[in-house]
Design an enzyme around this catalytic site. Structure first.
Site, mmCIF file in Angstrom:
data_model
loop_
_atom_site.group_PDB
_atom_site.id
_atom_site.type_symbol
_atom_site.label_atom_id
_atom_site.label_comp_id
_atom_site.label_asym_id
_atom_site.label_seq_id
_atom_site.Cartn_x
_atom_site.Cartn_y
_atom_site.Cartn_z
ATOM 1 C CB SER A 1 -8.012 3.370 2.922
ATOM 2 O OG SER A 1 -7.070 2.855 3.855
ATOM 3 C CE LYS B 1 -3.893 1.902 2.709
ATOM 4 N NZ LYS B 1 -4.760 1.613 3.878
ATOM 5 C CB SER C 1 -7.960 0.348 5.660
ATOM 6 O OG SER C 1 -8.735 1.509 5.812
#
Length: 458
Positions: A158, A80, A182
């Site tokens: 996310s 990420k 997330s």
């Protein structure tokens, strides 16, 4: 771009092939980049081809000499885009950070992965500043959920690129963060396994924060064993897969309050099928009210802990001309915390400490069990067009998972089936922080007990 996908790939199975010599690290990374380039361009924010090829060639040499750094030497991993990668700017899903200085060193977990021989292939898309559970990003594009047909559906956030990259079979491991869900939400919506540790489960150095209090991390992968191996490596430990805990010794608690409110019929139906499978396999399952969940819901009148911390972190930015370059929905959410009082924050902090202790005593050795998300992935376009719908959907999407962050649980999201549109559903097992080893050993048994069509087992 086609919405066809390959099945998620087990890192454990890949490690076996690398060890046997039937898979070459260099050929593997070259094939990985070829598949990434032919896939959705919104999944990655940047590919690390030079670094990855260098790491893959070094892995091949070590394998040839019979001296791998670990059994997972040569396995691709993607990050990420809030984990620092030496020599590149960490964007955290935002264009306003592009002028920042490049990272001078890898994040701690990235460095640990490199020392185990993992090959870092790229940085994955995410919601700007990790501040939404839906996965939309107007700057880098929104990765398309690989499941279902018809209009594009959200990937979950996310860690949006993480779930899609694993679900499409592009990489066997994607490492995300989880402040309110997330890791677990993208896992739920894309049909993969997602594991988040509690607040002290992983080193945090070199990671762009959202909330110092609530930030946690973890891998998304095809199966529980792959998540366990990744977690060991990210902590600088040798890969060790525990024995599954016998199901007949496990005790599950299904809360009767909060977590089923507004749930889709398919989510509940698939969850109950899985519960029956666990009971048939010998597990003890009880249902009852978990009062802490109602208390957390009532605290919403004071706001949310993440708000003041995000506002403090981004204070200069959101009060500058660069704020106009942000996703306006993220900007509004950050600024909303300005309406909280000092007392609101103190009330939330005191309540969290009290409820964590209360919950530990309430649960004992029970494992909390409920749907990861109350709904499956909705269509993307309506959420892009309607801010009110975006806010309502985001709140519902985050509701179940955020309970675990507030109570500092560790949790594993597991595929539980699909709805009428072939969109994945998921169940979540959770335990108090510090019981990660117990949770993961239990997750192995839960995964094995679920109906075969509901998992990514090979």
């Amino acid at each position: 771009m086609s919405n066809t996908r390959e099945a998620p790939v087990s890192a454990v199975e890949m490690a076996t092939r690398l060890e046997s010599g039937s898979l070459c690290p260099v050929a593997l990374v070259e094939d990985t980049f070829a598949r990434i380039r032919s896939s959705d361009p919104a999944i990655f924010t940047e590919l690390l081809e030079e670094r990855a090829l260098g790491e893959a060639n070094a892995s091949k040499q070590r394998r040839t000499e019979g001296n791998p750094l670990s059994p997972w030497d040569g396995i691709p991993v993607a990050w990420k885009d809030l984990f620092d990668i030496e020599g590149r700017v960490t964007t955290a899903g935002s264009v306003v950070l592009r002028s920042n200085a490049p990272a001078s060193r890898d994040a701690d977990v990235v460095a640990h992965a490199a020392r185990a021989g993992l090959v870092s292939v790229g940085c994955l898309n995410m919601t700007e500043f990790a501040y939404s559970g839906l996965g939309l990003n107007p700057h880098f594009g929104t990765p398309r959920n690989p499941h279902g047909a018809g209009p594009a559906r959200i990937p979950g956030g996310s860690s949006s690129g993480c779930g899609v990259a694993v679900a499409r079979g592009l990489v066997p491991l994607a490492i995300g963060s989880d402040t309110g869900g997330s890791v677990r939400i993208p896992a739920s919506l894309t049909g993969v396994v997602g594991y988040k540790g509690s607040s002290t489960a992983f080193p945090k150095g070199g990671v762009f924060p959202l909330s110092a209090t609530l930030d946690t991390f973890g891998p998304l992968a095809a199966d529980v064993k792959s998540c366990i191996g990744a977690a060991e490596i990210l902590n600088g430990r040798a890969v060790a897969i525990p024995k599954p805990t016998p199901l007949e010794t496990l005790k599950f608690l299904i809360p009767a309050n909060v977590v089923f409110d507004g749930a889709q019929d398919a989510v509940v139906r698939n969850f109950e099928v899985c519960v029956r499978a666990l009971e048939m396999a010998g597990a003890t399952v009880k249902r009852g009210v978990l009062t802490e969940l109602d208390e957390i819901s009532a605290l919403a009148e004071h706001g949310y802990l993440v708000g003041p911390e995000a506002l403090d972190l981004h204070w200069d930015l959101v009060h500058s001309e660069d704020a106009a370059r942000m996703d306006p929905r993220i900007l509004d959410r950050i600024l909303d915390a300005g309406d909280m009082s000092a007392r609101d924050l103190i009330v939330l902090q005191k309540a969290r400490r009290r409820l964590i202790q209360k919950n530990r005593q309430t649960l004992g050795d029970q494992i909390v069990l409920f749907p990861t998300t109350p709904i499956t992935a909705p269509e993307t376009e309506p959420l892009e067009q309607d801010d009110a719908l975006y806010l309502r959907t985001n709140k519902l999407m985050l509701r179940n998972t955020s309970l675990g962050n507030f109570l500092d649980w560790c949790g594993v999201a597991l595929p539980s089936g699909t709805d009428e549109n072939q969109m994945p559903t998921s169940l979540l097992i959770s335990m108090p922080g510090g019981r990660e080893s117990d949770l993961l050993a239990a997750a192995l048994s839960v995964e094995n007990a679920l109906p075969e069509t509901y998992s990514n087992r090979l």
